[in-house]
Design a protein around this motif. Structure first.
Motif: not given
Length: 131
Positions: A15-17, A88-89, A91-93, A96
């Motif tokens: 999910r987090g690539e 932004a990162t 929020q991504w973490d 995921a």
């Protein structure tokens, strides 16, 4: 049966690539420890039960926060705990990790967890509440 640590991390990696499990593990530890500070009661215990012990203990053993964080402040708190992170990162973490947790928890439990938290956490879990 609770998901294994390896399977949990594999889902977070996907999910987090992320480049690998170490990066996903760090994000999971930060997000879940911080979340644990903001959950109380049965919801915290039940959510922890859906996770591998490594991560369940982060939820169960967290000391309660002095005050709840809004969803935006939660994101900023994660920024402060992950080197080089931006809003932004972070929020991504968070997405995921929490969307993986949300997939593992029964929908009714996830509803109760989201209701316990300030507005906006439903989106962090990838589980938007009806308008």
């Amino acid at each position: 049966m609770t998901i294994s640590r390896e399977d949990f991390l594999a889902r977070v990696v996907e999910r987090g690539e992320y480049r690998g499990q170490a990066e996903a593990d760090h994000a999971a530890r930060v997000v879940l420890a911080l979340l644990g500070e903001h959950l109380v009661g049965a919801e915290r215990t039940e959510l922890a039960a859906a996770l591998p012990e490594t991560y369940a203990s982060l939820l169960r053993d967290a000391h309660p926060a002095a005050e709840p964080l809004t969803a935006a402040r939660f994101v900023e708190a994660v920024v402060g705990w992950i080197d080089g992170a931006t809003t932004a990162t972070a929020q991504w973490d968070i997405g995921a990790v929490l969307s993986t947790v949300g997939d593992l928890a029964p929908a009714e439990l996830l509803d109760r967890v989201v209701e316990q938290l300030p507005d906006g956490y439903d989106l962090l879990f990838g589980h938007p509440l009806p308008a």
